[in-house]
Design a protein around this motif. Structure first.
Motif, PDB file in Angstrom:
ATOM      1  N   ALA A 360       0.843  -1.190   0.000  1.00 29.61           N
ATOM      2  CA  ALA A 360       0.000   0.000   0.000  1.00 29.61           C
ATOM      3  C   ALA A 360       0.878   1.239   0.000  1.00 29.61           C
ATOM      4  O   ALA A 360       1.906   1.299   0.681  1.00 29.61           O
ATOM      5  CB  ALA A 360      -0.919  -0.005   1.214  1.00 29.61           C
ATOM      6  N   GLY A 361       0.476   2.245  -0.768  1.00 26.97           N
ATOM      7  CA  GLY A 361       1.232   3.480  -0.859  1.00 26.97           C
ATOM      8  C   GLY A 361       2.385   3.405  -1.838  1.00 26.97           C
ATOM      9  O   GLY A 361       3.123   4.390  -1.990  1.00 26.97           O
ATOM     10  N   GLN A 362       2.579   2.281  -2.490  1.00 26.91           N
ATOM     11  CA  GLN A 362       3.664   2.119  -3.453  1.00 26.91           C
ATOM     12  C   GLN A 362       3.098   1.786  -4.841  1.00 26.91           C
ATOM     13  O   GLN A 362       1.980   1.291  -4.974  1.00 26.91           O
ATOM     14  CB  GLN A 362       4.619   1.003  -3.023  1.00 26.91           C
ATOM     15  N   THR A 363       3.913   2.069  -5.844  1.00 25.48           N
ATOM     16  CA  THR A 363       3.562   1.740  -7.219  1.00 25.48           C
ATOM     17  C   THR A 363       4.412   0.577  -7.682  1.00 25.48           C
ATOM     18  O   THR A 363       5.654   0.637  -7.621  1.00 25.48           O
ATOM     19  CB  THR A 363       3.788   2.942  -8.155  1.00 25.48           C
ATOM     20  N   SER A 519      -2.034   8.184  -2.755  1.00 21.78           N
ATOM     21  CA  SER A 519      -0.827   7.950  -1.956  1.00 21.78           C
ATOM     22  C   SER A 519      -0.977   6.788  -0.979  1.00 21.78           C
ATOM     23  O   SER A 519      -0.001   6.127  -0.635  1.00 21.78           O
ATOM     24  CB  SER A 519      -0.444   9.221  -1.202  1.00 21.78           C
ATOM     25  N   GLY A 520      -2.200   6.507  -0.525  1.00 26.37           N
ATOM     26  CA  GLY A 520      -2.384   5.415   0.427  1.00 26.37           C
ATOM     27  C   GLY A 520      -2.827   4.117  -0.201  1.00 26.37           C
ATOM     28  O   GLY A 520      -3.005   3.108   0.500  1.00 26.37           O
ATOM     29  N   ALA A 521      -3.007   4.096  -1.522  1.00 25.14           N
ATOM     30  CA  ALA A 521      -3.498   2.900  -2.203  1.00 25.14           C
ATOM     31  C   ALA A 521      -2.358   2.115  -2.838  1.00 25.14           C
ATOM     32  O   ALA A 521      -1.248   2.618  -3.019  1.00 25.14           O
ATOM     33  CB  ALA A 521      -4.507   3.293  -3.277  1.00 25.14           C
ATOM     34  N   THR A 522      -2.648   0.866  -3.160  1.00 28.49           N
ATOM     35  CA  THR A 522      -1.691   0.028  -3.879  1.00 28.49           C
ATOM     36  C   THR A 522      -1.897   0.237  -5.373  1.00 28.49           C
ATOM     37  O   THR A 522      -3.020   0.153  -5.870  1.00 28.49           O
ATOM     38  CB  THR A 522      -1.901  -1.462  -3.544  1.00 28.49           C
ATOM     39  N   MET A 523      -0.802   0.515  -6.086  1.00 29.19           N
ATOM     40  CA  MET A 523      -0.889   0.779  -7.525  1.00 29.19           C
ATOM     41  C   MET A 523      -0.139  -0.302  -8.286  1.00 29.19           C
ATOM     42  O   MET A 523       1.020  -0.588  -7.991  1.00 29.19           O
ATOM     43  CB  MET A 523      -0.262   2.133  -7.854  1.00 29.19           C
ATOM     44  N   VAL A 524      -0.817  -0.922  -9.249  1.00 32.02           N
ATOM     45  CA  VAL A 524      -0.177  -1.878 -10.159  1.00 32.02           C
ATOM     46  C   VAL A 524      -0.372  -1.346 -11.570  1.00 32.02           C
ATOM     47  O   VAL A 524      -1.512  -1.145 -12.020  1.00 32.02           O
ATOM     48  CB  VAL A 524      -0.779  -3.290 -10.026  1.00 32.02           C
ATOM     49  N   ILE A 525       0.737  -1.091 -12.256  1.00 32.36           N
ATOM     50  CA  ILE A 525       0.679  -0.498 -13.590  1.00 32.36           C
ATOM     51  C   ILE A 525       1.348  -1.423 -14.593  1.00 32.36           C
ATOM     52  O   ILE A 525       2.518  -1.810 -14.414  1.00 32.36           O
ATOM     53  CB  ILE A 525       1.366   0.892 -13.625  1.00 32.36           C
TER      54      ILE A 525
END
Length: 577
Positions: A360-363, A519-525
């Motif tokens: 969480a909070g990271q890309t 900023s507080g979510a998990t990001m998958v790109i």
């Protein structure tokens, strides 16, 4: 399968069917009584010159005829209501089952075939029910009652019935047995026409760009001709059926008059009785003809029922858990443990041994060459497919154990090919969160860099969007799809190559806004462009379905040859350094 479908989906409409049977019974009784009254008028009234008897009996016949018409109209009304209700329920059942399918089942059937099964095939079964209520219910009543009444009129002529009816049934049976395979092939060819037409409408820009209108016209003409030829072959058999029926009917009529004339001549039969017997024979044969008309429809409806039953009997490969987990930590953290995936029947797996964590909070960015398995990996996260091996976890819980609504509520997915529904900008943005305020909608549009062009559209949030979003550009479609995911405010964002149609400047502004807002979510790109993921905290490099490297942009430039090849193919040498 046809009988099973009819029993299951007509059960809720059984009261209507009972009403149909009652009114058809009344109509049949009236039809069977009229020839006897007619015979009485001829033998008792006309022969004796009794005008009063003729008028009295004729009045009764008129009242019975009015009753017959009323019963017929009412029976058709209730029959139509039952048929339409069954069709509605059947279409709803197909839609619900298809909605449960994973990508695997949808791909196996194909969208054109599923559309045909929920429209044309349902219509064939529905039409059979309607015709059964108006014809098939009355046919056995009239045929059985006609035999009884004919025998009451004259037993010695009844052998004509015993000959003509079996001859008619055998002739029709031979024709119908040859029609069944033709109808089966015709439904498959209708699928092909729908598929070709769907491809041409969806790919009209490609067709025109490559000036292939002529070839596509020929391709559709070929599919259309195949359906036409099959329909003509079935139509020829259908056209043969009614002449056969009429031939048997007319020969039977001639035989009755021929043999009946001898009985009248020797005084053992009256003219009115002969006419009544002939009327009952016609009723019997017409009932058989109505049954044969139904026999024409049953083969096609049976084929359609098999196709519908195939959809309803297909269980999704993604099954809901028996005891689902209904709550998690709500952070949206993602973990894959030795995940592998192979399509059914494939010799090689698409993914093998994939393990990583997305905090969480990271890309977390995933990059790789075309065909490396990036989109397949993304499809495992919301359970569009289930992993063949290993485990996909969200907040420490295997996605196969999560309640589907909870799982999908955690995820905001922007697919590789963004799709917008017909409606308005507002209705598309509210798709993930129906109770979102207008302020939330504009905020999502601003983050997705879509506010400017939406404000310029006629109607703003209420501007119309055509099916698939074809009235906006590819970049605008992507930004609206991103805004739709942002309105939902999930814990886990998944962007499957969702910035490919954006120019570099818009891409940079969007990524900066996303980083502040999520900023507080998990990001998958998932990305093809290195510039879109260079600032990610973790970059995963896929090659031929395997995770070959991980790290930051700078780390991978030093340690991964595969990543350097991707970078060098996109950036100038000085930018790569």
């Amino acid at each position: 399968m046809l009988w099973k479908l009819l029993v299951q989906y007509l059960r809720p409409h059984r009261r209507l069917l009972i009403a149909v049977v009652i009114f058809q019974l009344a109509q049949s009784i009236a039809s069977l009584y009229l020839p006897t009254l007619n015979a009485d008028i001829i033998d008792e009234g006309v022969a004796k010159g009794d005008t009063g008897y003729i008028l009295g009996t004729g009045s009764i016949m008129l009242l019975i005829t009015l009753l017959q018409i009323s019963c017929s109209v009412t029976a058709v009304y209730f029959g139509a209501k039952a048929a339409m209700g069954m069709g509605r329920d059947l279409r709803g059942a197909i839609f619900t089952r298809v909605g449960e399918f994973s990508e695997q089942e949808v791909t196996r059937f194909g969208a054109p075939s599923l559309i045909t099964r929920s429209t044309n095939d349902v219509q064939q079964v529905q039409q059979l029910v309607l015709m059964s209520c108006t014809l098939m219910v009355a046919a056995p009543m009239l045929s059985i009652g006609g035999v009884i009444m004919a025998i009451r009129q004259d037993v010695q002529l009844s052998w004509l019935i015993a000959v003509s009816v079996p001859v008619l049934l055998v002739a029709v049976g031979l024709i119908v047995t040859r029609m069944v395979p033709l109808f089966r092939k015709m439904q498959v060819r209708i699928d092909t026409v729908n598929r070709v037409l769907r491809e041409q409408l969806a790919g009209i820009r490609v067709v025109r760009a490559f000036v292939r209108e002529g070839m596509e016209t020929e391709r559709f003409a070929s599919a259309n001709q195949d359906v036409t030829e099959m329909a003509l072959r079935a139509g020829r058999l259908m056209a043969l059926m009614f002449p056969v029926v009429m031939l048997v009917l007319n020969i039977s009529s001639v035989a009755v008059i021929w043999f009946g004339s001898f009985r009248i001549d020797d005084g053992s039969m009256q003219v009115g009785t002969l006419i009544a017997f002939l009327s009952y024979l016609m009723q019997i044969l017409m009932s058989v003809m109505m049954a044969t008309f139904m026999a024409v429809m049953i083969p096609r409806a049976s084929v359609s029922a098999d196709r519908i039953g195939e959809v309803l009997a297909t269980e999704s490969s993604v099954t809901p858990p028996l005891n689902p987990v209904t709550s998690t930590a709500g952070r949206g953290e993602l973990e894959l443990l030795d995940v592998g995936f192979a399509y059914p029947g494939a010799e090689q797996p698409v993914l093998s041994g994939i393990s990583f964590q997305a905090r969480a909070g990271q890309t977390t960015a995933i990059i790789g060459s075309t065909g490396a398995g990036k989109t397949t990996l993304v499809n495992l996260l919301p359970r569009l497919f289930d992993a063949s091996s290993g485990s996909v976890r969200i907040d420490g819980v295997d996605v196969r154990e999560l309640h589907p609504d909870l799982l999908w509520g955690h995820i905001g997915l922007v697919p590789q090919k963004p799709y917008l529904f017909s409606g308005t900008v507002r209705s598309n943005l509210l798709y993930g969160k129906p109770d979102a305020s207008e302020e939330e909608l504009w905020q999502a549009l601003a983050i997705a860099q879509a506010q400017d062009f939406v404000e310029q559209m006629d109607g703003g949030l209420d501007a119309p969007i055509s099916q698939g979003g074809t009235n906006v550009s590819g970049g605008q479609r992507q930004r609206l799809a991103i805004a739709r995911a942002l309105v939902k405010q999930p814990e886990l964002y998944i962007f499957d190559d969702s910035f490919s149609s954006l120019d570099t400047a818009t891409d940079a502004r969007l990524r900066q806004a996303l980083k502040r807002h999520t900023s507080g979510a998990t990001m998958v790109i998932i990305a093809q462009r290195v510039s879109s993921i260079a600032d990610a905290e973790q970059i995963l490099v896929l090659d031929d379905g395997r995770l070959v490297a991980r790290g930051t942009h700078d780390e991978l430039l030093e340690t991964s040859e595969t990543y350097r090849e991707i970078v060098s193919s996109q950036l100038a040498a000085e930018e790569a350094a």
